[in-house]
Design a protein around this motif. Structure first.
Motif, PDB file in Angstrom:
ATOM      1  N   UNK A 108      81.400  49.550  18.385  1.00 54.70           N
ATOM      2  CA  UNK A 108      80.468  48.509  17.913  1.00 54.70           C
ATOM      3  C   UNK A 108      79.052  49.075  17.919  1.00 54.70           C
ATOM      4  N   UNK A 109      78.228  48.626  16.987  1.00 52.88           N
ATOM      5  CA  UNK A 109      76.831  49.054  16.944  1.00 52.88           C
ATOM      6  C   UNK A 109      75.977  48.005  17.657  1.00 52.88           C
ATOM      7  N   UNK A 110      75.251  48.438  18.697  1.00 56.10           N
ATOM      8  CA  UNK A 110      74.371  47.527  19.429  1.00 56.10           C
ATOM      9  C   UNK A 110      72.937  47.669  18.926  1.00 56.10           C
ATOM     10  N   UNK A 111      72.237  46.547  18.876  1.00 59.51           N
ATOM     11  CA  UNK A 111      70.829  46.548  18.478  1.00 59.51           C
ATOM     12  C   UNK A 111      69.989  46.148  19.689  1.00 59.51           C
ATOM     13  N   UNK A 112      69.117  47.085  20.130  1.00 54.57           N
ATOM     14  CA  UNK A 112      68.227  46.822  21.272  1.00 54.57           C
ATOM     15  C   UNK A 112      66.835  46.510  20.732  1.00 54.57           C
ATOM     16  N   UNK A 113      66.589  45.230  20.608  1.00 55.54           N
ATOM     17  CA  UNK A 113      65.341  44.740  20.021  1.00 55.54           C
ATOM     18  C   UNK A 113      64.096  45.288  20.732  1.00 55.54           C
ATOM     19  N   UNK A 114      64.186  45.475  22.046  1.00 58.30           N
ATOM     20  CA  UNK A 114      63.005  45.927  22.803  1.00 58.30           C
ATOM     21  C   UNK A 114      62.616  47.366  22.477  1.00 58.30           C
ATOM     22  N   UNK A 115      63.532  48.131  21.863  1.00 60.48           N
ATOM     23  CA  UNK A 115      63.208  49.512  21.481  1.00 60.48           C
ATOM     24  C   UNK A 115      62.721  49.604  20.037  1.00 60.48           C
ATOM     25  N   UNK A 116      62.892  48.534  19.284  1.00 62.29           N
ATOM     26  CA  UNK A 116      62.598  48.558  17.843  1.00 62.29           C
ATOM     27  C   UNK A 116      61.088  48.584  17.594  1.00 62.29           C
ATOM     28  N   UNK A 117      60.644  49.485  16.704  1.00 60.87           N
ATOM     29  CA  UNK A 117      59.217  49.551  16.359  1.00 60.87           C
ATOM     30  C   UNK A 117      58.969  49.038  14.940  1.00 60.87           C
ATOM     31  N   UNK A 118      59.930  48.334  14.385  1.00 65.93           N
ATOM     32  CA  UNK A 118      59.778  47.695  13.067  1.00 65.93           C
ATOM     33  C   UNK A 118      59.409  48.688  11.962  1.00 65.93           C
ATOM     34  N   UNK A 119      60.013  49.891  12.016  1.00 61.96           N
ATOM     35  CA  UNK A 119      59.713  50.881  10.968  1.00 61.96           C
ATOM     36  C   UNK A 119      60.425  50.539   9.656  1.00 61.96           C
ATOM     37  N   UNK A 120      61.438  49.691   9.731  1.00 59.68           N
ATOM     38  CA  UNK A 120      62.183  49.186   8.568  1.00 59.68           C
ATOM     39  C   UNK A 120      63.124  50.197   7.914  1.00 59.68           C
ATOM     40  N   UNK A 121      63.322  51.360   8.520  1.00 55.90           N
ATOM     41  CA  UNK A 121      64.229  52.339   7.911  1.00 55.90           C
ATOM     42  C   UNK A 121      65.642  51.776   7.800  1.00 55.90           C
ATOM     43  N   UNK A 122      66.083  51.055   8.831  1.00 58.06           N
ATOM     44  CA  UNK A 122      67.436  50.488   8.805  1.00 58.06           C
ATOM     45  C   UNK A 122      67.544  49.359   7.777  1.00 58.06           C
ATOM     46  N   UNK A 123      66.444  48.652   7.579  1.00 61.23           N
ATOM     47  CA  UNK A 123      66.460  47.526   6.631  1.00 61.23           C
ATOM     48  C   UNK A 123      66.772  48.043   5.221  1.00 61.23           C
ATOM     49  N   UNK A 124      66.173  49.195   4.903  1.00 60.55           N
ATOM     50  CA  UNK A 124      66.361  49.756   3.558  1.00 60.55           C
ATOM     51  C   UNK A 124      67.758  50.326   3.380  1.00 60.55           C
ATOM     52  N   UNK A 125      68.340  50.858   4.466  1.00 65.34           N
ATOM     53  CA  UNK A 125      69.592  51.601   4.311  1.00 65.34           C
ATOM     54  C   UNK A 125      70.843  50.740   4.548  1.00 65.34           C
TER      55      UNK A 125
END
Ligand code: SF4
Ligand code: SF4
Length: 135
Positions: A108-125
């Motif tokens: 499973x892929x976990x998302x750790x919001x506290x590490x996210x810097x909102x670079x948006x690379x994942x949003x595009x891909x």
């Protein structure tokens, strides 16, 4: 007085240069580094809170741009829509801060919001548009 949280993307050639020090010395700005990271491709990423007189702040930002630093305001919040996520893992290697990680046991892929810097690379891909930006 102006104070803003911003994300700086440094090109590879600038990773070792003291540009934040120049912001203090030449533009009389104060900073608080919230996160800093160098990607495997050696692009530097830094999230910082920058504050100072508005005129100095604007001059400091122009200086950064003239050095080739890409600047992004940190006004966005990135979330994941778990219903849309298929745990395909496409986003994992692209995330510069390891906010998206595969669990080796469950895959499973976990998302750790506290590490996210909102670079948006994942949003595009993301193929299913599971990663969402909120303003
Ligand atoms: S790319 Fe999208 S669907 Fe795939 S694991 Fe990441 S968030 Fe989930
Ligand atoms: S926006 Fe996506 S790729 Fe960027 S840090 Fe956050 S989770 Fe990682």
């Amino acid at each position: 007085m102006t104070s803003q949280k911003i994300v700086l993307h440094f090109p590879r050639r600038m990773v070792d240069q003291p540009i934040v020090y120049k912001l203090v010395k030449d533009f009389d700005l104060k900073f608080n580094i919230l996160k800093a990271h160098v990607t495997p491709q050696e692009e530097g990423l830094m999230v910082l809170e920058l504050s100072g007189k508005k005129e100095n702040f604007n001059r400091g930002i122009e200086y950064l741009k003239s050095c080739g630093v890409k600047i992004q305001p940190l006004s966005q919040d990135v979330t994941r829509n778990d219903i849309k996520c298929t745990d395909c893992g496409v986003c994992v290697p692209i995330c510069p801060t390891e906010a998206l990680v595969v669990d080796p046991k469950t895959r499973k892929v976990h998302f750790y919001n506290d590490k996210c810097i909102a670079c948006e690379l994942c949003v595009k891909i993301c193929p299913t548009r599971a990663m969402e930006v909120h303003f």
